[in-house]
Write an enzyme that holds these catalytic residues in place. Structure first.
Site, short mmCIF file in Angstrom:
data_model
loop_
_atom_site.label_atom_id
_atom_site.label_comp_id
_atom_site.label_asym_id
_atom_site.label_seq_id
_atom_site.Cartn_x
_atom_site.Cartn_y
_atom_site.Cartn_z
N ASN A 22 -0.47 4.72 -0.15
CA ASN A 22 -0.91 5.89 0.12
C ASN A 22 -1.87 5.87 1.46
O ASN A 22 -2.68 6.46 1.83
CB ASN A 22 -2.11 6.27 -1.11
CG ASN A 22 -3.19 5.16 -1.18
OD1 ASN A 22 -3.16 4.06 -0.47
ND2 ASN A 22 -4.07 5.70 -1.74
N GLU A 44 -6.94 -21.04 -16.57
CA GLU A 44 -7.14 -21.70 -15.38
C GLU A 44 -8.20 -22.83 -15.57
O GLU A 44 -9.39 -22.52 -15.83
CB GLU A 44 -7.69 -20.71 -14.56
CG GLU A 44 -7.85 -21.11 -12.85
CD GLU A 44 -9.05 -20.57 -12.30
OE1 GLU A 44 -9.76 -20.06 -12.59
OE2 GLU A 44 -9.01 -20.66 -10.88
N ASP A 76 -4.09 3.92 2.65
CA ASP A 76 -5.58 3.47 2.91
C ASP A 76 -5.87 2.01 3.43
O ASP A 76 -6.76 1.63 3.42
CB ASP A 76 -6.14 3.91 1.67
CG ASP A 76 -6.07 3.06 0.43
OD1 ASP A 76 -6.58 3.14 -0.65
OD2 ASP A 76 -4.95 1.95 0.76
N ASP A 80 -1.78 -1.29 -3.89
CA ASP A 80 -1.96 -0.63 -4.95
C ASP A 80 -0.85 -0.77 -5.97
O ASP A 80 -0.02 -1.23 -5.88
CB ASP A 80 -2.27 0.89 -4.70
CG ASP A 80 -1.16 1.57 -3.68
OD1 ASP A 80 -1.71 1.92 -2.61
OD2 ASP A 80 -0.18 1.40 -3.89
N ASP A 118 -9.28 -16.74 -16.33
CA ASP A 118 -9.97 -17.16 -15.07
C ASP A 118 -11.00 -18.28 -15.66
O ASP A 118 -12.02 -17.88 -16.63
CB ASP A 118 -10.68 -15.84 -14.63
CG ASP A 118 -11.26 -16.27 -13.32
OD1 ASP A 118 -10.60 -16.48 -12.42
OD2 ASP A 118 -12.41 -16.14 -13.32
N ASP A 150 0.73 -1.24 -0.06
CA ASP A 150 -0.13 0.04 0.04
C ASP A 150 1.11 1.42 0.08
O ASP A 150 1.85 1.27 0.86
CB ASP A 150 -0.78 -0.09 1.23
CG ASP A 150 -1.73 1.48 1.63
OD1 ASP A 150 -2.07 1.73 2.53
OD2 ASP A 150 -1.81 1.95 0.40
#
Ligand code: TEU
Ligand code: CA
Length: 580
Positions: free
Chosen positions: A55, A285, A57, A61, A231, A53
């Site tokens: 930033n 997958e 929060d 990211d 996926d 992370d």
């Protein structure tokens, strides 16, 4: 005229294999394999929500990923597989996409994505992204339109059916508990969702759906992305009659949903329309596809996918959702079957971890204080010397372990929450049993934040609370400690990735299990011409003898997870690689 005639003649000769076609001459076959970059690559999966992370929060990211690319490059890996980074309401942590051409707000902006991609390329790595097109989010504009009315132009982007005898159209179950059919009162019809209610299945029989998918794939490929992990791709073609599943099919409905009537046709069309125009890597997958069926999806002449994930090995310790004890001979038999079923025109993958499974050292190693490091290195040794492109999951390189879950509130995963409602709150199974099984099987085990250092929240976030709790053992297990320690799992993996890069036998060599029945030692050779390597792995905490066949003279130890290595007795969780 003459030139055209000669060209025609050459084409005929190539067709009859009388002369090597263009594609063969520039890539001389190696032990029968056509060499390519994605066969030689080592892949590292990043789950963006839990990686880093930037930033404060509490949510990982793209900028966080960019800040850690030197760490990833330090392993020597070639490709990063990024789990979904697209705009999503996060009902299933990004596997429910609301806008395929927009970066998820929590993860940053398109500019952040472009910077991350450029920084990956600068480090001579490639990026494949997650293509989730069996279903979208129910907040995708296509579905918002589709549900408005039966004659909406987007109605047939999804699969709608009227009630049958006042009930669901058939008995298809959802992977996330309950029926795969959701009644929508706006038009009094059901829509199909193999996964969450908020993940409606796309109708791939609609050519407009397929061309939209091909368009979004080109959008990302034209930005420089190097391919896709696809996926649940075997589920895209449905038998639109939706007959009831038999009791036998219900026991493993993933197999019943996969391999539908048009699956190969759509994959070949996707290859023609998209992949054939780029130098890309595709990995499907392959939920519900057996090893026997795999060459039809990955055979080079099939022009569908490059490789697939087969789940036989990683789900060896599962009976449905229940954990079960596994035995090494069964795992060895699976890898031998891979070698037997997949010929030299059908490439393979090898992996024992991802964001849907527990942490590999807890799942297949020994995460006790005494053996966590040794067994983590042993598993890394296996994955980097077996056949096929190896895939590692973030944290594997540190020997990160499962999380000590205690109560349902500790979990985030929709699969867990839905099953809790369906099985525990209905009284089918006691809560304590449910939680105990989840401690060994839950996907959230692998989704806890990466452990970077010994500062608060393991350095994952400077914010107060990460989206999912950090494993309390981060004070012991973290990247900073391991980068300093020459004997750490991270350092070991980097050493072995480098060795693999210098050893074509580990990529293109033939595989042979020397002792299939041995209950604790996994012993196999990789042979490429005169290059011959023996790998011996003691999958137990007891000392174990190993032997070599008559006439085979043991060469020198190339690498061991115990530093020095002598004699024919392996310590608990000792791994050795010999060169002949
Ligand atoms: O996973 C499909 C799948 O095989 C898993 O859902 C697995 O069967 C189940 O979770 C058992 O634990 C893919 C993605 O990898 C997964 O994260 C998504 O939840 C799912 O598809 C839907 O997109
Ligand atoms: Ca963040």
């Amino acid at each position: 005229m003459v030139k055209r005639l000669i060209a025609g003649l050459v084409a005929v000769m190539v067709a009859c294999g009388m002369v090597a076609g263009a594609q063969d001459t520039d890539a001389k076959l190696v032990n029968g394999y056509r060499p390519t970059w994605w066969k030689e690559a080592v892949v590292y999966q990043i789950y963006p929500r839990s990686f880093k992370d930037s930033n404060g929060d509490g949510i990982g990211d793209l900028k966080g990923i960019t800040s850690k690319l030197d760490y990833v490059k330090g392993l020597g890996v070639d490709v990063i597989w990024l789990s979904p980074h697209f705009d999503s309401p996060n009902a299933d942590n990004g596997y429910d996409i609301r806008d395929y051409r927009k970066v998820m707000t929590e993860f940053g902006t398109m500019a952040d994505f472009d910077t991350m991609l450029a920084e990956i390329k600068k480090r001579h790595m490639r990026l494949i992204i997650d293509l989730v097109v069996n279903h979208t989010s129910d907040e995708h504009k296509w579905f918002v339109e589709s549900r408005k009315s039966k004659d909406n132009p987007y109605r047939d982007f999804y699969i709608w059916r009227s009630p049958k005898d006042g009930k669901e159209p058939n008995n298809d179950p959802s992977f996330f508990s309950g029926s795969a059919w959701q009644m929508d009162k706006v038009t009094d019809q059901y829509y199909l969702h193999y996964f969450a209610v908020k993940q409606p299945d796309l109708n791939w029989d609609n050519p407009k759906v397929r061309s939209e998918v091909y368009g979004l794939m080109k959008f990302w490929l034209d930005k420089g992305v190097d391919g896709f992990r696809m996926d649940v791709i075997p589920l895209i073609s449905k038998n639109q009659e939706f007959p009831d599943l038999t009791p036998e099919q219900l026991r493993n409905y993933g197999n019943a949903y996969a391999n539908g009537p048009h699956m190969h046709e759509y994959l070949q069309e996707m290859n023609r329309e998209v992949m054939s125009n780029y130098d890309v890597m595709t990995v499907g997958e392959a939920l519900g596809i057996s090893l026997e069926q795999t060459p039809l999806m990955v055979g080079e002449q099939r022009k569908e996918l490059n490789m697939i994930f087969n789940f036989d090995a990683i789900r060896l310790n599962r009976q449905g959702a229940q954990w079960k004890q596994w035995a090494l001979p069964d795992m060895k038999a699976i890898y031998t079957k891979h070698a037997e079923e997949l010929d030299k025109q059908s490439w393979d993958t090898v992996f024992l971890s991802n964001h849907d499974n527990p942490r590999v050292v807890s799942n297949f190693g020994d995460d006790s204080d005494q053996y966590r490091v040794a067994s983590s290195k042993l598993l890394t040794t296996m994955l980097l010397t077996l056949r096929g492109t190896p895939f590692f999951y973030q944290g594997d390189e540190l020997g990160m372990t499962n999380y000590p879950f205690e109560k349902i509130g500790d979990f985030d995963d929709i699969e867990v929450k839905n099953a809790y409602k369906a099985q525990v709150l209905t009284g089918h199974i006691p809560e304590a049993d449910y939680i105990a099984n989840l401690r060994r099987t839950s996907r959230d085990n692998s989704r806890t934040p990466m452990q970077w250092d010994t500062t608060a929240n393991a350095g994952f976030t400077t914010g107060a609370k990460p989206w999912l709790a950090v494993n309390p053992n981060y004070t012991k297990i973290n990247a900073t400690e391991e980068l300093k320690d020459p004997a750490s799992p991270y350092r070991y993996m980097a050493t072995l990735v480098k060795l693999r890069r210098e050893t074509p036998a580990f990529v293109y060599g033939d595989y042979k299990d020397l002792d299939p029945a041995n209950k604790s030692v996994f012993e196999y050779t990789r042979t490429l011409g005169s290059e011959r390597y023996l790998v011996v792995l003691n999958f137990s905490d007891k000392a174990a003898e190993f032997s070599v066949p008559e006439g085979m003279k043991l060469g020198k130890v190339v690498l061991s997870n115990e530093g020095e290595a002598e004699g024919m007795t392996l310590k608990g969780w000792e791994a050795r690689i010999y060169r002949f």
